[in-house]
Design a protein around this motif. Structure first.
Motif, PDB file in Angstrom:
ATOM      1  N   MET A   1      25.895  35.863  21.325  1.00 41.36           N
ATOM      2  CA  MET A   1      25.833  35.961  22.781  1.00 41.36           C
ATOM      3  C   MET A   1      27.138  35.423  23.354  1.00 41.36           C
ATOM      4  O   MET A   1      27.570  34.320  23.046  1.00 41.36           O
ATOM      5  CB  MET A   1      24.639  35.168  23.288  1.00 41.36           C
ATOM      6  N   ALA A   2      27.750  36.199  24.201  1.00 43.74           N
ATOM      7  CA  ALA A   2      29.029  35.810  24.798  1.00 43.74           C
ATOM      8  C   ALA A   2      28.803  34.773  25.890  1.00 43.74           C
ATOM      9  O   ALA A   2      27.776  34.778  26.579  1.00 43.74           O
ATOM     10  CB  ALA A   2      29.724  37.028  25.376  1.00 43.74           C
ATOM     11  N   LEU A   3      29.762  33.898  26.005  1.00 40.12           N
ATOM     12  CA  LEU A   3      29.674  32.865  27.033  1.00 40.12           C
ATOM     13  C   LEU A   3      29.750  33.479  28.431  1.00 40.12           C
ATOM     14  O   LEU A   3      28.957  33.148  29.297  1.00 40.12           O
ATOM     15  CB  LEU A   3      30.791  31.838  26.835  1.00 40.12           C
ATOM     16  N   LEU A   4      30.689  34.383  28.615  1.00 40.31           N
ATOM     17  CA  LEU A   4      30.818  35.086  29.883  1.00 40.31           C
ATOM     18  C   LEU A   4      30.787  36.587  29.629  1.00 40.31           C
ATOM     19  O   LEU A   4      31.402  37.075  28.690  1.00 40.31           O
ATOM     20  CB  LEU A   4      32.146  34.746  30.565  1.00 40.31           C
ATOM     21  N   GLN A   5      30.085  37.305  30.480  1.00 35.11           N
ATOM     22  CA  GLN A   5      30.062  38.749  30.355  1.00 35.11           C
ATOM     23  C   GLN A   5      31.403  39.320  30.797  1.00 35.11           C
ATOM     24  O   GLN A   5      32.152  38.696  31.551  1.00 35.11           O
ATOM     25  CB  GLN A   5      28.955  39.332  31.225  1.00 35.11           C
ATOM     26  N   THR A   6      31.688  40.526  30.353  1.00 44.90           N
ATOM     27  CA  THR A   6      32.951  41.167  30.680  1.00 44.90           C
ATOM     28  C   THR A   6      33.101  41.365  32.187  1.00 44.90           C
ATOM     29  O   THR A   6      34.184  41.162  32.738  1.00 44.90           O
ATOM     30  CB  THR A   6      33.057  42.526  29.957  1.00 44.90           C
ATOM     31  N   GLU A   7      32.023  41.728  32.866  1.00 45.76           N
ATOM     32  CA  GLU A   7      32.079  41.917  34.311  1.00 45.76           C
ATOM     33  C   GLU A   7      32.478  40.623  35.022  1.00 45.76           C
ATOM     34  O   GLU A   7      33.257  40.647  35.972  1.00 45.76           O
ATOM     35  CB  GLU A   7      30.742  42.406  34.846  1.00 45.76           C
ATOM     36  N   THR A   8      31.946  39.515  34.562  1.00 48.44           N
ATOM     37  CA  THR A   8      32.272  38.219  35.161  1.00 48.44           C
ATOM     38  C   THR A   8      33.742  37.878  34.932  1.00 48.44           C
ATOM     39  O   THR A   8      34.411  37.375  35.837  1.00 48.44           O
ATOM     40  CB  THR A   8      31.376  37.122  34.564  1.00 48.44           C
ATOM     41  N   LYS A   9      34.256  38.176  33.745  1.00 51.15           N
ATOM     42  CA  LYS A   9      35.670  37.929  33.459  1.00 51.15           C
ATOM     43  C   LYS A   9      36.568  38.765  34.361  1.00 51.15           C
ATOM     44  O   LYS A   9      37.589  38.278  34.855  1.00 51.15           O
ATOM     45  CB  LYS A   9      35.978  38.240  31.995  1.00 51.15           C
ATOM     46  N   ILE A  10      36.173  40.012  34.590  1.00 56.39           N
ATOM     47  CA  ILE A  10      36.955  40.883  35.470  1.00 56.39           C
ATOM     48  C   ILE A  10      36.964  40.337  36.890  1.00 56.39           C
ATOM     49  O   ILE A  10      38.009  40.276  37.544  1.00 56.39           O
ATOM     50  CB  ILE A  10      36.404  42.322  35.424  1.00 56.39           C
ATOM     51  N   VAL A  11      35.802  39.917  37.376  1.00 62.28           N
ATOM     52  CA  VAL A  11      35.706  39.377  38.735  1.00 62.28           C
ATOM     53  C   VAL A  11      36.532  38.099  38.868  1.00 62.28           C
ATOM     54  O   VAL A  11      37.289  37.932  39.831  1.00 62.28           O
ATOM     55  CB  VAL A  11      34.230  39.128  39.127  1.00 62.28           C
ATOM     56  N   LEU A  12      36.425  37.199  37.905  1.00 62.48           N
ATOM     57  CA  LEU A  12      37.189  35.951  37.969  1.00 62.48           C
ATOM     58  C   LEU A  12      38.685  36.204  37.901  1.00 62.48           C
ATOM     59  O   LEU A  12      39.465  35.576  38.632  1.00 62.48           O
ATOM     60  CB  LEU A  12      36.758  35.007  36.848  1.00 62.48           C
ATOM     61  N   GLY A  13      39.096  37.127  37.039  1.00 64.63           N
ATOM     62  CA  GLY A  13      40.516  37.461  36.941  1.00 64.63           C
ATOM     63  C   GLY A  13      41.051  38.065  38.223  1.00 64.63           C
ATOM     64  O   GLY A  13      42.147  37.704  38.683  1.00 64.63           O
ATOM     65  N   CYS A  14      40.294  38.957  38.824  1.00 66.10           N
ATOM     66  CA  CYS A  14      40.727  39.567  40.086  1.00 66.10           C
ATOM     67  C   CYS A  14      40.698  38.567  41.235  1.00 66.10           C
ATOM     68  O   CYS A  14      41.524  38.642  42.140  1.00 66.10           O
ATOM     69  CB  CYS A  14      39.875  40.787  40.409  1.00 66.10           C
ATOM     70  N   MET A  15      39.762  37.633  41.197  1.00 67.51           N
ATOM     71  CA  MET A  15      39.752  36.582  42.219  1.00 67.51           C
ATOM     72  C   MET A  15      41.025  35.749  42.132  1.00 67.51           C
ATOM     73  O   MET A  15      41.656  35.459  43.149  1.00 67.51           O
ATOM     74  CB  MET A  15      38.523  35.682  42.059  1.00 67.51           C
ATOM     75  N   PHE A  16      41.402  35.393  40.905  1.00 68.33           N
ATOM     76  CA  PHE A  16      42.631  34.635  40.708  1.00 68.33           C
ATOM     77  C   PHE A  16      43.845  35.434  41.179  1.00 68.33           C
ATOM     78  O   PHE A  16      44.696  34.916  41.896  1.00 68.33           O
ATOM     79  CB  PHE A  16      42.780  34.245  39.236  1.00 68.33           C
ATOM     80  N   LEU A  17      43.908  36.705  40.789  1.00 74.69           N
ATOM     81  CA  LEU A  17      45.023  37.554  41.220  1.00 74.69           C
ATOM     82  C   LEU A  17      45.022  37.761  42.737  1.00 74.69           C
ATOM     83  O   LEU A  17      46.084  37.782  43.369  1.00 74.69           O
ATOM     84  CB  LEU A  17      44.959  38.905  40.521  1.00 74.69           C
ATOM     85  N   GLY A  18      43.841  37.908  43.317  1.00 76.01           N
ATOM     86  CA  GLY A  18      43.734  38.085  44.758  1.00 76.01           C
ATOM     87  C   GLY A  18      44.206  36.869  45.528  1.00 76.01           C
ATOM     88  O   GLY A  18      44.954  36.992  46.504  1.00 76.01           O
ATOM     89  N   LEU A  19      43.795  35.698  45.086  1.00 79.03           N
ATOM     90  CA  LEU A  19      44.234  34.470  45.762  1.00 79.03           C
ATOM     91  C   LEU A  19      45.723  34.238  45.584  1.00 79.03           C
ATOM     92  O   LEU A  19      46.416  33.820  46.523  1.00 79.03           O
ATOM     93  CB  LEU A  19      43.442  33.269  45.252  1.00 79.03           C
ATOM     94  N   THR A  20      46.234  34.518  44.397  1.00 73.50           N
ATOM     95  CA  THR A  20      47.669  34.372  44.152  1.00 73.50           C
ATOM     96  C   THR A  20      48.461  35.357  45.005  1.00 73.50           C
ATOM     97  O   THR A  20      49.471  34.998  45.614  1.00 73.50           O
ATOM     98  CB  THR A  20      47.976  34.585  42.657  1.00 73.50           C
ATOM     99  N   SER A  21      47.994  36.595  45.065  1.00 71.71           N
ATOM    100  CA  SER A  21      48.668  37.613  45.882  1.00 71.71           C
ATOM    101  C   SER A  21      48.599  37.257  47.360  1.00 71.71           C
ATOM    102  O   SER A  21      49.560  37.473  48.107  1.00 71.71           O
ATOM    103  CB  SER A  21      48.032  38.977  45.648  1.00 71.71           C
ATOM    104  N   TRP A  22      47.467  36.745  47.788  1.00 68.41           N
ATOM    105  CA  TRP A  22      47.328  36.321  49.190  1.00 68.41           C
ATOM    106  C   TRP A  22      48.331  35.228  49.520  1.00 68.41           C
ATOM    107  O   TRP A  22      49.003  35.282  50.550  1.00 68.41           O
ATOM    108  CB  TRP A  22      45.904  35.826  49.436  1.00 68.41           C
ATOM    109  N   TYR A  23      48.452  34.249  48.633  1.00 66.67           N
ATOM    110  CA  TYR A  23      49.399  33.154  48.852  1.00 66.67           C
ATOM    111  C   TYR A  23      50.833  33.689  48.903  1.00 66.67           C
ATOM    112  O   TYR A  23      51.615  33.308  49.775  1.00 66.67           O
ATOM    113  CB  TYR A  23      49.253  32.109  47.750  1.00 66.67           C
TER     114      TYR A  23
END
Length: 59
Positions: A1-23
């Motif tokens: 069983m994976a610790l994080l699902q792939t969908e969650t990893k995608i969302v977290l990665g895009c959140m990080f990229l979104g906040l960085t891009s916003w800054y």
């Protein structure tokens, strides 16, 4: 069983990229509409599109 699902990893990665891009957009332009569009587009819309595409490809 994976610790994080792939969908969650995608969302977290895009959140990080979104906040960085916003800054970075805030540093480059003083236009709040550009900053908001960057945050919304990369942080919310992009992961939604990626996850929907992955779901349809898997079926």
């Amino acid at each position: 069983m994976a610790l994080l699902q792939t969908e969650t990893k995608i969302v977290l990665g895009c959140m990080f990229l979104g906040l960085t891009s916003w800054y970075l957009a805030r540093q480059v332009t003083q236009n709040s509409l550009v900053s908001f569009a960057t945050l919304l587009g990369i942080g919310v819309i992009l992961p939604t599109l990626i996850n929907e595409w992955r779901r349809r490809s898997a079926s």
